[in-house]
Design a protein around this motif. Structure first.
Motif, mmCIF file in Angstrom:
data_model
loop_
_atom_site.group_PDB
_atom_site.id
_atom_site.type_symbol
_atom_site.label_atom_id
_atom_site.label_comp_id
_atom_site.label_asym_id
_atom_site.label_seq_id
_atom_site.Cartn_x
_atom_site.Cartn_y
_atom_site.Cartn_z
ATOM 1 N N GLN A 16 -5.217 -15.424 -20.514
ATOM 2 C CA GLN A 16 -4.269 -15.677 -21.819
ATOM 3 C C GLN A 16 -2.869 -16.053 -21.390
ATOM 4 N N PRO A 17 -2.526 -17.168 -22.145
ATOM 5 C CA PRO A 17 -1.097 -17.468 -21.761
ATOM 6 C C PRO A 17 0.004 -16.094 -21.819
ATOM 7 N N GLY A 18 0.717 -15.912 -20.812
ATOM 8 C CA GLY A 18 1.958 -14.862 -20.633
ATOM 9 C C GLY A 18 1.161 -13.353 -20.396
ATOM 10 N N THR A 19 -0.019 -13.281 -19.739
ATOM 11 C CA THR A 19 -0.660 -11.973 -19.785
ATOM 12 C C THR A 19 -0.697 -11.525 -18.148
ATOM 13 N N LEU A 20 -0.157 -12.341 -17.039
ATOM 14 C CA LEU A 20 -0.373 -12.107 -15.868
ATOM 15 C C LEU A 20 0.042 -10.758 -15.344
ATOM 16 N N ALA A 53 -23.744 -2.546 -6.076
ATOM 17 C CA ALA A 53 -23.734 -1.132 -6.523
ATOM 18 C C ALA A 53 -22.098 -1.136 -7.296
ATOM 19 N N TRP A 54 -21.315 -1.381 -6.756
ATOM 20 C CA TRP A 54 -20.101 -1.492 -7.349
ATOM 21 C C TRP A 54 -20.205 -2.112 -8.802
ATOM 22 N N ARG A 55 -20.691 -3.346 -8.704
ATOM 23 C CA ARG A 55 -20.633 -4.264 -10.200
ATOM 24 C C ARG A 55 -21.568 -3.382 -11.149
ATOM 25 N N ALA A 56 -22.272 -2.536 -10.671
ATOM 26 C CA ALA A 56 -23.297 -1.919 -11.639
ATOM 27 C C ALA A 56 -22.442 -0.557 -11.927
ATOM 28 N N SER A 57 -21.449 -0.002 -11.493
ATOM 29 C CA SER A 57 -20.671 1.163 -11.678
ATOM 30 C C SER A 57 -20.306 1.345 -12.983
ATOM 31 N N GLU A 58 -19.839 2.519 -13.309
ATOM 32 C CA GLU A 58 -19.179 2.833 -14.317
ATOM 33 C C GLU A 58 -17.797 2.526 -14.292
ATOM 34 N N ALA A 59 -17.129 2.859 -13.134
ATOM 35 C CA ALA A 59 -15.816 2.443 -12.746
ATOM 36 C C ALA A 59 -15.497 0.794 -12.901
ATOM 37 N N GLU A 60 -16.337 0.126 -12.508
ATOM 38 C CA GLU A 60 -16.253 -1.373 -12.634
ATOM 39 C C GLU A 60 -16.746 -1.700 -14.065
ATOM 40 N N GLY A 61 -17.302 -1.039 -14.742
ATOM 41 C CA GLY A 61 -17.306 -1.337 -16.228
ATOM 42 C C GLY A 61 -16.049 -1.132 -17.043
ATOM 43 N N ARG A 62 -15.441 0.053 -16.700
ATOM 44 C CA ARG A 62 -14.109 0.504 -17.306
ATOM 45 C C ARG A 62 -12.954 -0.598 -16.910
ATOM 46 N N ARG A 63 -13.097 -1.041 -15.521
ATOM 47 C CA ARG A 63 -12.139 -2.068 -15.075
ATOM 48 C C ARG A 63 -12.143 -3.326 -15.847
ATOM 49 N N ARG A 64 -13.475 -3.978 -15.978
ATOM 50 C CA ARG A 64 -13.789 -5.125 -16.523
ATOM 51 C C ARG A 64 -13.365 -5.166 -18.259
ATOM 52 N N ALA A 65 -13.537 -3.839 -18.750
ATOM 53 C CA ALA A 65 -13.237 -3.769 -20.056
ATOM 54 C C ALA A 65 -11.734 -3.837 -20.361
ATOM 55 N N ALA A 66 -10.923 -3.028 -19.516
ATOM 56 C CA ALA A 66 -9.507 -3.139 -19.246
ATOM 57 C C ALA A 66 -9.042 -4.504 -19.131
ATOM 58 N N MET A 67 -9.624 -5.417 -18.405
ATOM 59 C CA MET A 67 -9.222 -6.726 -17.958
ATOM 60 C C MET A 67 -9.333 -7.719 -19.319
ATOM 61 N N ALA A 68 -10.693 -7.436 -19.997
ATOM 62 C CA ALA A 68 -11.083 -8.332 -21.080
ATOM 63 C C ALA A 68 -10.057 -8.970 -22.081
ATOM 64 N N PRO A 69 -9.003 -8.082 -22.671
ATOM 65 C CA PRO A 69 -8.177 -8.721 -23.520
ATOM 66 C C PRO A 69 -7.479 -9.893 -22.918
ATOM 67 N N TYR A 70 -7.184 -9.876 -21.742
ATOM 68 C CA TYR A 70 -6.468 -10.884 -20.961
ATOM 69 C C TYR A 70 -7.100 -12.086 -20.398
ATOM 70 N N VAL A 71 -8.420 -12.041 -20.438
ATOM 71 C CA VAL A 71 -9.110 -13.294 -19.773
ATOM 72 C C VAL A 71 -9.848 -14.099 -20.952
ATOM 73 N N ALA A 72 -9.453 -15.388 -20.649
ATOM 74 C CA ALA A 72 -9.968 -16.436 -21.806
ATOM 75 C C ALA A 72 -11.446 -16.914 -20.835
ATOM 76 N N GLU A 73 -11.647 -17.170 -19.705
ATOM 77 C CA GLU A 73 -12.692 -17.692 -19.188
ATOM 78 C C GLU A 73 -12.977 -17.054 -17.636
#
Length: 101
Positions: free
Chosen positions: A14-18, A62-82
């Motif tokens: 998303q613009p301005g979110t780097l 294994a990392w991609r299926a982990s709970e820690a990666e799930g939390r990280r992806r959720a934290a990034m989601a508001p800034y990602v358009a694609e």
């Protein structure tokens, strides 16, 4: 030649979110089996490509299926358009005159 296992993810932001994205992007804790990770940004700051080198496909999965990666992806989601991602196997290319391959 040594074979490498690589996960590549390219995200349009998303613009301005780097800066906000960068804070959310860093994994906690460091993933098991991750050897190195790099990030490359477009000049306008709206696209970022992450390249990570893994011990094996299984370590990456294994990392991609982990709970820690799930939390990280959720934290990034508001800034990602694609997002585009993929797993690859490969090796370093020997360039002519470099003494390699």
């Amino acid at each position: 030649m040594q074979e490498h296992y690589v996960w590549v993810t390219t995200r349009r932001l998303q613009p301005g979110t780097l800066e906000d994205f960068e804070r959310a992007w860093r994994p906690e804790p460091a993933p098991q089996g991750l050897h190195r990770a790099y990030a490359y940004w477009s000049e306008d700051g709206q696209e970022i490509t992450g390249v990570s080198f893994w011990a094996s496909r299984e370590a990456c999965d294994a990392w991609r299926a982990s709970e820690a990666e799930g939390r990280r992806r959720a934290a990034m989601a508001p800034y990602v358009a694609e997002e585009r991602e993929g797993f690859y196997r490969g090796r370093e290319l020997g360039l002519p005159g470099s003494g390699g391959g």
